[in-house]
Design a protein around this motif. Structure first.
Motif: not given
Lengths: 349, 70, 250
Positions: B64-69, B3, B56-57, B53-54, B51
């Motif tokens: 989008i402060t964090e991407v958790v996998k 998420y 966030a990139m 993270a594209m 997850g």
């Protein structure tokens, strides 16, 4: 201590090295190129920073960068090229950086000529940069003073974190006199609490002049002017010569004071009651001293190698208490002892 | 379950993240934030987020402060 | 229930100030570029030895974002200031973050001479083909035909001459150790840009010379395009004038 025969330019350069100058950044211009030449050799020998900058604009901004890290850094230049540095001097004053600039005046306006002149009194003390700021200005009149005031420039720049100009001219820069290179006499000032040294074990620091919020900008300028008040109270320096009971006080700065002194000696021999007041700090200007002398003397005569620049500050200081006359020539016209003595006698008759 | 954490107060509604999400899990929102923008929303009822993270990139504002996998 | 291990694959870089927010327009690539710089500073463990030099333009408030020491230079003079910092502090990591107007118009002399001297500093130049902060006027990189506030009929040869190709010019300098042009138009190119920034930092640390990366970026507000259309413009118009690639690597 043994005396050494040296030029003003070499005296300034050696004094800067003795003062611990970590970096010299410069671009050549007559009549001060020998400072850069001297530094190119000595700084490399000592493994200190030296850059042949691509312009005076680059040079002063290299000094800005170096000084932001707490390094002792300097540049030297002359008249039309010091004009190029004015934008950065305003930034440097706003950033409160301890920059030392040696300004060796040549004749102007424009390219002018390489003759000695004092046409940059206004440029140094008022400046051409934007906004409310002040620069400490020291004016030597002998080669020995070139050394002593170079030391003092580094000290005051560090003490107040304020740009400081050593204002010499082509005559002082090129003439040789016997001098003593005493050691740097001032204490070292800590840079710990402000310099950019990398944000290790402390919060990151920023040095900048942009004030996006009105209140912050107002506060910043007020802080600066509180500092200037301290400088004005503590750092005024001048030379007084035979001012006791003087009916006429000749006032001048820099190299021309040498001839003024000789002229005063001549006039004293003829029985004229004449003395001299020479500001050594052009900013802070010795306003109180003028006001004090205005109570006892009948007249001031300001002598400058320009068309009348310091005379405005003298008139502001004297504030109409007694007349302030002016005698001067521009574009490198040297005022001889005889010229000056004749003017003193004319005003006394 | 993978998420993303979304800080809607940072979002300026450029919607660049909407285009890069390979699973189309980020949509234009309908509730304005304090900036007056309509920030994006992350809707992943079927746990499709990989997850990557594209988003966030791509986000220029680190909304989008964090991407958790997992 | 089986407990799985959660792993962050993206987080706010430590080299950015906690709680800071970029003030840029929606969709502006500046935020991405600065975040990439911070990520590389983190990954190379450089934050504590960095002295950054901010420039004038939209790039100016770098010190509000980066959690490193930072000094602001007058317009165009970032690389002169960086030279002064580095020459008196050889153990520090020095980087400039500039726009194309700062780097390649008013500061062209300072920029190219820093490259010619082979200053051991890293320079990042954001090229968005306009003066963004002042409202979108024609700059040194405005491409032929581009309409701006000061080229209402499009940039033409007669009145404006030609745009400068910065990465190519920097590559011509003998003191340059690395010069590349990247773009932020796609995820693939964002990743390449990050690698170019890393390379730019590495050549400084290795003492090889001047490191430079030009980053093609967008200015949706002044281009009068959406963020999505802006990236399409980068691909469709700018790539032809400003080809991506590494122009020098020693």
């Amino acid at each position: 201590m043994t005396k050494t025969l040296t030029t003003g330019n070499h005296a300034i350069a050696q004094a800067a090295i003795n003062a611990g100058c970590d970096g010299y950044f410069g671009y050549p211009i007559t009549p001060q190129s020998e400072i850069g030449e001297f530094m190119s050799k000595k700084m490399q020998e000592l493994e200190r920073a030296y850059v042949c900058a691509e312009s005076e604009i680059a040079a002063i901004n290299m000094v800005l960068g170096a000084c932001s890290t707490g390094a002792k850094a300097m540049t030297s230049s002359s008249s039309c090229a010091v004009a190029l540095m004015q934008e950065s001097l305003s930034y440097i004053a706003a950033d409160e950086l301890p920059v030392v600039l040696v300004s060796v005046m040549r004749a102007g306006p424009g390219l002018g000529y390489i003759y000695p002149s004092q046409g940059d009194y206004n440029q140094a003390t008022i400046g051409g940069g934007n906004g409310d700021y002040k620069i400490i200005v020291l004016a030597p009149s002998t080669v020995q003073e070139c050394i002593d005031l170079t030391y003092k420039s580094f000290y005051l720049a560090q003490k107040y974190r304020n740009p400081t100009i050593l204002l010499a001219d082509g005559l002082l820069a090129q003439m040789m006199e016997p001098v003593e290179f005493n050691e740097y006499p001032y204490p070292e000032i800590s840079i710990e609490d402000w310099a950019l040294t990398g944000a290790k074990n402390r919060d990151s620091r920023a040095i900048y002049s942009l004030g996006p919020q009105e209140d912050r900008l107002v506060e910043r300028v007020e802080t600066l002017f509180n500092k200037y008040k301290q400088i004005e109270e503590n750092e005024v320096e001048f030379e007084e010569y035979q001012t006791d009971n003087a009916d006429l006080i000749v006032t001048c700065f820099g190299s021309i004071a040498r001839n003024v002194k000789s002229a005063i000696n001549q006039c004293r021999e003829k029985g004229l009651k004449v003395g001299m007041l020479r500001p050594i700090t052009l900013y802070p200007f010795p306003t109180k001293k003028y006001q004090e002398l205005a109570k006892t003397t009948k007249k001031f005569l300001t002598i400058e190698m320009n068309m009348g620049q310091m005379v405005r500050d003298v008139r502001l200081a004297v504030n109409g208490q007694v007349p302030v006359e002016f005698f001067g020539k521009s574009v490198g016209q040297w005022l001889s002892v005889e010229d000056i003595a004749a003017e003193i006698e004319r005003l006394n008759s | 379950m993978n998420y993303i954490k979304l800080d809607k107060t940072r979002c300026k509604a450029c919607y660049l993240c909407v285009d890069v999400c390979p699973k189309k899990l980020i949509i234009k929102g309908s509730q304005p934030n304090s900036l007056g923008h309509f920030p994006v929303e992350f809707k992943d009822p079927d746990n499709k987020c990989i997850g990557c993270a594209m988003c966030a990139m791509r986000c220029p504002d680190i909304a989008i402060t964090e991407v958790v996998k997992n | 229930m089986i407990k799985t291990t959660e792993k962050s694959v993206f987080k706010l870089p430590k080299s950015l100030k906690a709680g800071m927010k970029f003030p840029f327009c929606a969709g502006c690539d500046h935020g991405v570029a600065i975040r990439l710089v911070a990520e590389v500073l983190d990954e190379m463990n450089l934050r504590e030895k960095t002295i950054a030099v901010a420039s004038i333009g939209c790039s100016v408030m770098l010190y509000d974002y980066l959690d490193t020491d930072c000094v602001e230079a007058p317009h165009g003079r970032a690389l002169a200031a960086a030279t002064g910092v580095k020459r008196t502090n050889k153990d520090k990591f020095v980087l400039t973050y500039q726009g194309d107007g700062d780097f390649a118009s008013i500061g062209l002399a300072e920029s190219l001479h820093a490259a010619l001297r082979g200053e051991k500093v890293s320079a990042i130049c954001i090229n968005n083909t306009t003066y963004g902060m002042t409202g979108g006027q024609a700059g040194p990189t405005t491409i032929m035909g581009q309409i701006t506030k000061t080229s209402p009929n499009g940039r033409n040869e007669e009145y404006y001459g030609y745009p400068i190709k910065i990465a190519e010019q920097v590559a011509l300098c003998d003191g340059t150790a690395y010069s590349a042009r990247c773009s932020l138009d796609s995820i693939a190119n964002i990743k390449k840009t990050k690698e170019a920034i890393r390379k730019t930092f590495e050549v400084q640390l290795q003492g090889l010379g001047f490191g430079f990366v030009e980053i093609l970026s967008t200015c949706p507000t002044n281009w009068h395009l959406t963020p999505q259309e802006s990236h399409e413009r980068v691909r469709n118009e700018l790539f032809q004038v400003y080809p991506l690639g590494v122009y020098k690597e020693v």
